[in-house]
Design a protein around this motif. Structure first.
Motif, short mmCIF file in Angstrom:
data_model
loop_
_atom_site.label_atom_id
_atom_site.label_comp_id
_atom_site.label_asym_id
_atom_site.label_seq_id
_atom_site.Cartn_x
_atom_site.Cartn_y
_atom_site.Cartn_z
N GLU A 1 1.74 -53.30 57.06
CA GLU A 1 1.44 -53.05 55.65
C GLU A 1 1.00 -54.34 54.96
N PRO A 2 0.23 -54.23 53.85
CA PRO A 2 -0.12 -55.42 53.08
C PRO A 2 1.12 -56.21 52.68
N ARG B 1 -1.16 -59.58 56.78
CA ARG B 1 -2.06 -58.49 56.38
C ARG B 1 -2.26 -58.58 54.87
N ASP B 2 -3.53 -58.72 54.46
CA ASP B 2 -3.80 -58.91 53.04
C ASP B 2 -3.87 -57.58 52.30
N ASP B 3 -4.16 -57.64 51.00
CA ASP B 3 -4.14 -56.44 50.17
C ASP B 3 -5.26 -55.46 50.50
N ASP B 4 -6.29 -55.94 51.18
CA ASP B 4 -7.38 -55.05 51.61
C ASP B 4 -7.15 -54.50 53.02
N GLY B 5 -6.00 -54.81 53.61
CA GLY B 5 -5.68 -54.30 54.94
C GLY B 5 -6.19 -55.14 56.08
N GLU B 6 -6.82 -56.29 55.78
CA GLU B 6 -7.33 -57.16 56.84
C GLU B 6 -6.21 -58.05 57.36
N ARG C 1 -5.16 -61.50 58.83
CA ARG C 1 -5.63 -62.88 58.85
C ARG C 1 -4.61 -63.75 59.57
N ASP D 1 -2.07 -66.89 47.87
CA ASP D 1 -2.20 -65.43 47.98
C ASP D 1 -2.41 -65.05 49.43
N THR E 1 -4.90 -64.13 51.03
CA THR E 1 -6.14 -64.59 51.66
C THR E 1 -6.05 -66.07 52.00
#
Length: 419
Positions: free
Chosen positions: A56-57, A74-79, A81, A115, A117
């Motif tokens: 999950e984000p 996992r960032d807020d867009d689901g990616e 990193r 954040d 990202t």
């Protein structure tokens, strides 16, 4: 740790006899270990985990490669990193828990805040000329192969990951790794050099006398044999197995499940191999009764009886994809004579423990096998310390993949240090 005389790595590479195990310093020397970390683990794609480790984000997972600490986020867009787990202020470790969930990444030392990202969004008392945009977290190259996560610490990672992904994607995709969860993780510190752990994995010459649990679902013939040494009964069984492989490959591929062998273990920088093989008898899974361990099958797979897809990568992983669950293995070196073997069992994300699967049954075969292998690795490590040790020949019938691992390793080391 054994203190060995210093021997130039180029000379050690030149000493290696083709088709034989490595000279002892490759398993013992702190200097060789340091070179392994610099030239192998810091310059190649390293398997570290799965996307369901951070489902999950805001989910964060930490792992270490030698002196490096890496944060999967996992960032807020689901990616998903990856960042170096080091605050850009004064170098404090940013996240200390192995797994956690955060809104932002906050350094406990001086509250520098990043954040998801990696951008620095808060840093008190830094003056009017300070530029937050210049002090974000340092990124790490990361790639997902249908949900399997690989990172590379080099500035320029090997470019052939795309080729592996193109060829392996269709094999792995039907098992839908992204739609699973980690049912169990087990970390085992093996008393041996990481290369001994990998060599042990790359053959089943030892399986018949050391792995009573594993050889229940697995055909011994799937890992090499010497037909000239077989009696009439064994030859007939081997021929039956060969026919079973051909028949199943044709049926599975007709059903949209790529199955035939691809072997690039020592022919690519990002070496890999795969093949889907039948399980013994009426086998469905890697369990003692060979039946499926989980009632919820993965993806849209139509049957539990789809054999086992094996996937190996250089330098540090192997994986088994069944219809009902997945087992992934990664090896991370700790020092010249110790390695971390990390095993994860994945099931459908909606599967309920105690209802859809029994955890002991799910993990039983590989928990036993891992410990047995660890004991064998320890025996080899002890043997390599002896002045009587000398490199021995590999079996051309059952240790072909060991030879390919060592060929790959020597080739990659030579590419960086020369010969």
């Amino acid at each position: 740790m054994l203190d060995l005389p210093t021997t130039p790595l180029k000379s050690l590479l030149n000493e290696r006899l083709p088709g034989h195990s490595l000279p002892a310093p490759f398993y013992l020397s702190p200097g060789v270990f340091a070179a392994d970390m610099e030239h192998i683990f810091a310059k190649h794609w390293i398997y570290v985990g799965v996307e369901p480790d951070v489902p999950e984000p805001g989910d964060v997972a930490i792992f270490d490669i030698g002196r490096y600490s890496i944060a999967l986020v996992r960032d807020d867009d689901g990616e998903v990193r990856a960042f170096h787990n080091v605050c850009r202020h004064r170098g404090a470790r940013l996240v200390t828990d192995e797994k956690t969930t955060v809104g932002n990444l906050v350094c406990r030392y001086h509250s520098w805040t990043y954040d998801l990202t990696g951008a620095l969004i808060h840093a008190d008392h830094m003056g009017p000329t300070f530029k937050r945009s210049c002090h974000g977290l340092k990124p790490v190259h990361i790639r997902s192969l249908e949900g399997l996560l690989f990172v590379c610490l080099a500035d320029e990672p090997p470019a052939d990951f795309d080729e592996m992904a193109r060829r392996m994607g269709p094999y792995i995709a039907p098992h839908n790794v992204r739609n699973t969860k980690v049912a169990h993780q087990h970390d085992l510190i093996e008393p041996g050099n990481w290369k001994l752990t990998m060599e042990n994995n790359r053959e089943c010459y030892h399986c018949g006398t050391n792995h009573p649990e594993l050889t229940v679902p697995l055909f011994a013939y799937g890992f090499g044999f010497a037909p000239e040494e077989m009696d009439e009964h064994d030859r007939a069984q081997a021929e039956r197995y060969g026919c079973l492989v051909d028949t199943n490959h044709a049926a599975w591929e007709a059903a949209g499940l790529p199955s035939r062998e691809i072997d690039e273990l020592d022919t690519m920088v990002t070496g890999f191999r795969t093949e889907r093989l039948p399980l013994d008898g009426d086998g469905e899974s890697h369990t003692l009764d060979t039946k499926a361990a989980c009632r919820k099958l993965l993806g849209d797979l139509p049957s539990a009886k789809l054999g086992g897809l094996s996937f190996w990568t250089q330098p540090n992983s192997w994986h088994h994809f069944l219809a009902d669950h997945i087992v992934t293995f990664s090896v991370l070196p700790l020092d010249a004579e110790r390695s971390l073997l990390r095993t994860k069992w994945l099931v459908h994300k909606d599967a309920v423990e105690g209802v859809d699967y029994d955890l002991d049954n799910l993990i039983g075969v590989w928990m036993a096998t891992n410990q047995q292998d660890s004991d064998l690795v320890g025996l080899c490590q002890h043997g390599a310390r002896s002045p009587a040790y000398q490199p021995g020949p590999y079996s051309p019938n059952t240790e072909m993949l060991v030879d390919k691992f060592v060929n790959w390793y020597c080739g990659r080391m030579a590419a960086h240090v020369g010969r």
